[in-house]
Design an enzyme around this catalytic site. Structure first.
Site, mmCIF file in Angstrom:
data_model
loop_
_atom_site.group_PDB
_atom_site.id
_atom_site.type_symbol
_atom_site.label_atom_id
_atom_site.label_comp_id
_atom_site.label_asym_id
_atom_site.label_seq_id
_atom_site.Cartn_x
_atom_site.Cartn_y
_atom_site.Cartn_z
ATOM 1 N N ILE A 120 0.857 -1.176 0.000
ATOM 2 C CA ILE A 120 0.000 0.000 0.000
ATOM 3 C C ILE A 120 0.897 1.231 0.000
ATOM 4 O O ILE A 120 1.869 1.310 0.759
ATOM 5 C CB ILE A 120 -0.985 0.009 1.186
ATOM 6 C CG1 ILE A 120 -1.981 1.169 1.048
ATOM 7 C CG2 ILE A 120 -0.268 0.035 2.526
ATOM 8 C CD1 ILE A 120 -3.201 1.050 1.934
ATOM 9 N N MET A 122 1.113 4.923 0.673
ATOM 10 C CA MET A 122 0.570 6.130 1.301
ATOM 11 C C MET A 122 1.612 7.248 1.345
ATOM 12 O O MET A 122 1.397 8.324 0.811
ATOM 13 C CB MET A 122 0.113 5.825 2.734
ATOM 14 C CG MET A 122 -0.993 4.815 2.894
ATOM 15 S SD MET A 122 -1.566 4.811 4.632
ATOM 16 C CE MET A 122 -2.340 3.204 4.726
ATOM 17 N N GLN A 240 -7.381 -1.979 13.005
ATOM 18 C CA GLN A 240 -6.725 -3.282 12.882
ATOM 19 C C GLN A 240 -5.248 -3.131 12.547
ATOM 20 O O GLN A 240 -4.416 -3.899 13.036
ATOM 21 C CB GLN A 240 -7.421 -4.138 11.819
ATOM 22 C CG GLN A 240 -6.825 -5.535 11.692
ATOM 23 C CD GLN A 240 -7.772 -6.534 11.073
ATOM 24 O OE1 GLN A 240 -8.861 -6.756 11.573
ATOM 25 N NE2 GLN A 240 -7.371 -7.139 9.960
ATOM 26 N N GLU A 241 -4.904 -2.130 11.747
ATOM 27 C CA GLU A 241 -3.493 -1.912 11.409
ATOM 28 C C GLU A 241 -2.673 -1.656 12.658
ATOM 29 O O GLU A 241 -1.585 -2.215 12.843
ATOM 30 C CB GLU A 241 -3.361 -0.732 10.445
ATOM 31 C CG GLU A 241 -1.915 -0.412 10.093
ATOM 32 C CD GLU A 241 -1.776 0.716 9.077
ATOM 33 O OE1 GLU A 241 -0.626 1.144 8.832
ATOM 34 O OE2 GLU A 241 -2.803 1.161 8.531
ATOM 35 N N GLY A 363 1.743 4.941 12.112
ATOM 36 C CA GLY A 363 1.427 6.080 12.969
ATOM 37 C C GLY A 363 2.455 6.211 14.073
ATOM 38 O O GLY A 363 2.635 5.294 14.871
#
Length: 379
Positions: A120, A122, A240-241, A363
């Site tokens: 993914i 981002m 969930q991540e 994060g």
């Protein structure tokens, strides 16, 4: 807490044996090469260890999230940096939740078999935590989107067969998040360029890359979900991540502590095992307490997540605190090993490097604190 049944425990023993036989003996080789061979992904798929939660119609086992927890825990404890959690439990759910029937049929079986490796995209050079600031655009032209932009720090970026790209289909949207969409780009698409493999402090087996999109024409049918809803989709999946990240941190902390206790029992100095010295014993006691607290908190969150509860605030706490705790454990365990801890032949050296990313990806600790503060009504 009653998370696991006897079937889960059998699954854990079987997977742990697979890890010990098929993965651990090759870790040093993969660390040197900077990536996991594709045949390993295929082996994982053949044994049902990729996307086990998928239904049988897509090649999955229809298992619950507890199997994913077990897989991520055992990989973390073994110190194997293969991005199964990223592939199976962070990226594949986007396709399962927001994909069309045709997209699911096209991609999900390959995700389960290991024929399709996922990434993914981002982060950008000038946009990390602030996703609304991304500059990659996707302009609609007939039956295609034309992507232009650059992504960086993309895990599985080199090996990926399918990349979910976070982009702006409406750069002028106000607020900016309303212009963000998710578009799946297949390897080999003209204009999709896998640039250099990035050299990292740790997690050497997990390839990380820069990706470029230069007038990259992607079928409009590759849009995931509704145009302009990408940011909402990302927010929905972050619970969930971050739980997956905390599971990895906890597993590594438990392994590092176990190794340190064993070392303290056998390594002697001044005719005594070093664990007999009060300073060392106290450090181990402190670490053991923090690791136990982390396990209790994490298990409660896993149980709540399995029950379908909303745990955004608590999982942000776990992602921050357990990630930082694992780094404290890494520091103290390496110090306890003395000079040997600085040598690559001891696992603590690699764990020390690898766990550092856990306070950054999915994060940062600072972003987690911001989220917690806002959800407490302070922002």
């Amino acid at each position: 807490m009653g998370i696991y049944t006897e079937e889960h425990e059998i699954f854990r023993r079987t997977f742990k044996k697979f890890v010990e036989q098929e993965l651990v003996p090759h870790v040093e080789e993969w660390e040197e090469k900077g990536e996991i061979p594709r045949e390993i992904w295929k082996k994982l798929g053949e044994q049902g260890y990729l996307c086990p939660w998928l239904g049988e119609e897509y090649g999955g086992a229809g298992a619950d999230f507890a199997c994913s927890v077990i897989i991520n825990e055992e990989l973390a404890r073994a110190g194997v940096s293969v991005a199964v959690g990223l592939h199976s439990d962070i990226i594949a759910p986007y396709i399962a939740s927001y994909g069309t029937a045709e997209q699911k049929k096209r991609w999900l079986p390959g995700c389960a078999s290991g024929d399709i490796i996922l990434a993914i995209a981002m982060t950008e050079p000038n946009a990390g935590s602030d996703l609304q600031a991304i500059k990659t655009t996707a302009r609609r032209e007939g039956d295609h989107y034309v992507l232009n932009g650059q992504k960086t720090f993309i895990s599985n970026g080199i090996s990926a067969d399918l990349v979910i790209v976070v982009c702006k289909t409406d750069p002028g949207a106000r607020p900016a998040y309303r212009g963000i969409s998710l578009i799946a780009v297949e390897d080999g698409t003209p204009g999709f360029i896998k640039s250099r493999k990035l050299k990292k402090l740790g997690l050497h087996s997990m390839d990380t890359a820069e990706l470029f999109f230069d007038q990259c024409r992607v079928p409009a049918a590759n849009l995931l979900g509704v145009e302009g809803q990408g940011f909402s989709y990302l927010m929905e999946k972050l619970q969930q991540e971050r739980l997956i990240s905390a599971i990895g941190s906890q597993g590594m902390a438990e392994r590092m502590l176990a190794d340190a206790i064993e070392y303290a029992r056998t390594r002697e100095a001044f005719q005594n095992p070093i664990g007999k010295f009060q300073h060392n014993a106290f450090k181990i006691a402190e670490m053991a307490t923090e690791v136990e607290i982390g396990r209790a908190f994490l298990d409660s969150l896993i149980a709540d997540h399995l029950a379908g509860k909303e745990i955004v605030t608590k999982v942000s706490m776990a992602k921050w605190w357990i990630g930082e705790m694992a780094n404290r454990v890494a520091y103290q365990c390496l110090q306890l090993h003395g000079g040997y801890g600085y040598m690559e032949e001891y696992p603590i050296a690699r764990f020390y490097r690898d766990v550092r990313a856990h306070t950054i990806y999915a994060g940062t600790s600072e972003i987690m604190k911001l989220i917690i503060a806002k959800r407490l009504g302070l922002g």
